[in-house]
Design a protein around this motif. Structure first.
Motif, short mmCIF file in Angstrom:
data_model
loop_
_atom_site.label_atom_id
_atom_site.label_comp_id
_atom_site.label_asym_id
_atom_site.label_seq_id
_atom_site.Cartn_x
_atom_site.Cartn_y
_atom_site.Cartn_z
N ILE A 1 0.86 -1.17 0.00
CA ILE A 1 0.00 0.00 0.00
C ILE A 1 0.90 1.23 0.00
O ILE A 1 1.96 1.25 0.62
N CYS B 1 -7.61 -0.48 -8.10
CA CYS B 1 -7.98 -1.68 -7.38
C CYS B 1 -7.01 -2.82 -7.69
O CYS B 1 -6.10 -2.68 -8.50
N LEU B 2 -7.21 -3.93 -7.07
CA LEU B 2 -6.32 -5.09 -7.19
C LEU B 2 -5.98 -5.42 -8.64
O LEU B 2 -4.80 -5.54 -8.99
N LEU C 1 -9.59 2.46 15.52
CA LEU C 1 -8.16 2.36 15.26
C LEU C 1 -7.36 3.13 16.30
O LEU C 1 -6.35 2.65 16.82
N LEU D 1 -12.65 -12.13 -5.02
CA LEU D 1 -12.83 -12.60 -3.64
C LEU D 1 -11.90 -11.84 -2.70
O LEU D 1 -12.31 -11.34 -1.65
N LEU D 2 -10.65 -11.73 -3.09
CA LEU D 2 -9.67 -11.05 -2.25
C LEU D 2 -10.02 -9.58 -2.09
O LEU D 2 -9.95 -9.03 -0.98
N LEU E 1 -11.83 3.00 7.40
CA LEU E 1 -10.60 3.03 6.64
C LEU E 1 -10.80 2.74 5.16
O LEU E 1 -10.01 3.17 4.33
N VAL F 1 -3.99 7.92 6.15
CA VAL F 1 -4.61 7.29 7.33
C VAL F 1 -4.07 7.93 8.60
O VAL F 1 -4.83 8.25 9.52
N LYS G 1 -12.64 -9.19 0.47
CA LYS G 1 -12.15 -9.37 1.84
C LYS G 1 -11.44 -8.11 2.32
O LYS G 1 -11.56 -7.71 3.48
N ILE G 2 -10.66 -7.52 1.43
CA ILE G 2 -9.93 -6.31 1.79
C ILE G 2 -10.91 -5.18 2.13
O ILE G 2 -10.79 -4.52 3.16
N VAL H 1 -13.33 -1.18 10.29
CA VAL H 1 -12.57 -0.45 11.32
C VAL H 1 -12.74 1.05 11.13
O VAL H 1 -12.41 1.60 10.07
N THR I 1 -12.54 -5.86 5.44
CA THR I 1 -11.66 -5.63 6.59
C THR I 1 -11.49 -4.15 6.86
O THR I 1 -11.66 -3.68 7.99
N LEU I 2 -11.19 -3.40 5.80
CA LEU I 2 -10.99 -1.96 5.99
C LEU I 2 -12.28 -1.26 6.38
O LEU I 2 -12.27 -0.30 7.16
N VAL J 1 -8.89 4.79 2.24
CA VAL J 1 -7.99 4.08 1.32
C VAL J 1 -8.53 4.12 -0.11
O VAL J 1 -7.78 4.31 -1.06
N MET K 1 -7.28 1.14 19.47
CA MET K 1 -6.29 0.06 19.42
C MET K 1 -4.92 0.60 19.82
O MET K 1 -4.20 -0.01 20.60
#
Lengths: 153, 153
Positions: free
Chosen positions: A3, A87-88, A129, A112-113, A76, A11, A116-117, A124, A120-121, A80, A132
């Motif tokens: 990244i 993108c990927l 954050l 799929l990935l 996030l 961030v 998931k990303i 949060v 996840t982002l 991002v 944490m």
DNA sequence: TTAATTACTACTAAAATAGTAGTATTAGTG
DNA sequence: CACTAATACTACTATTTTAGTAGTAATTAA
């Protein structure tokens, strides 16, 4: 697969703004100094964040930046997505980018990935954050004190 | 944040090898032609995969490449880790890369994200990925037939 | 009016990416 | 044994991306 500094700095910028939420605008200069990031570069990064409505700015002598909403209301993924341009794999956003799309099986795993990303982002918020980080610093402090008090262990 | 052509091509290469598992070595030339990838470039990509023990090669007239184990025993994390050099952020692998590591809160989210990515890629084997593609092509075929039979809908 | 801030635009050095090109090595075949 | 067809290895390169720097314009509180 990494990244970019742009997204990482963005961030961190947003985390600082989140920690100062509610106490008026703060200067980019101060954030840059505290986070050890080039002020000029940070100035370029904050523009799209403002453009997307995540950040408010005011110019002039007592200007500065502040979050447009509560830290718990900004996640996030939003940050991002704005700063990390592509993108990927291109064929996800733009299926016409590749003639093989219809039969391509490998594309499935990147979709799929990517999902998931995002998940996840998106799960949060800035508030979480920062929490944490606060917990981490607290335990770090406690450990250091314990060490001093009981150096054998 | 995108994944490189190297990793994408590598995954496609491995998928072809998986589909041909058990029928002896196949030529890079044929894979390159079928997948529309430069043969020379693919030749560079297969080297580290062989080095990591995922692929076996034989040289000479009837040479070629084949998977070193069953398609169900190779997952995508293994492939991507080999071909996609660097991780999300350098400070994860190498904490000495940044002096702020100890107190850095943003690092937490990149570690979390990196874990999710590994988990996702690690959970899909070559066998499963090819199965996903097979199912897609089967439904695609069925849809096409239905369309032809009942063009109004 | 001045000083301090954000806003905008243009430029750039360095690194990474996605290859190309050529040669060397190996092994089956006539 | 010579030939052919494959992998193995090494070097080079054009293009793109990254991570900034630099300078100027616009704005606003004092």
């Amino acid at each position: 697969m990494k990244i970019s500094a742009k997204a990482r700095y963005g961030v961190r910028l947003m985390m600082v703004l989140a920690r100062n939420y509610g106490s008026g605008p703060i200067f980019l200069k101060d954030i840059a100094k505290k986070e050890e990031i080039s002020e000029k570069y940070l100035g370029q990064i904050v523009i799209p964040l403002r453009g997307a409505g995540l950040v408010l700015s005011s110019r002039g002598a007592h200007g500065g930046y502040m979050l447009a909403r509560e830290p718990s209301e900004i996640n996030l993924k939003q940050i991002v997505d704005i700063l990390e341009g592509d993108c990927l794999v291109r064929c996800i956003k733009d299926p016409s980018a590749c003639t093989r799309v219809r039969t391509c099986a490998s594309r499935d795993i990147w979709m799929l990935l990517g999902g998931k990303i995002s998940e996840t982002l998106g799960s949060v918020s800035l508030a979480e954050l920062n929490d944490m980080g606060r917990r981490k610093m607290a335990t770090g402090r406690r450990r250091r004190i314990m060490k001093r008090e009981n150096p054998e262990r």
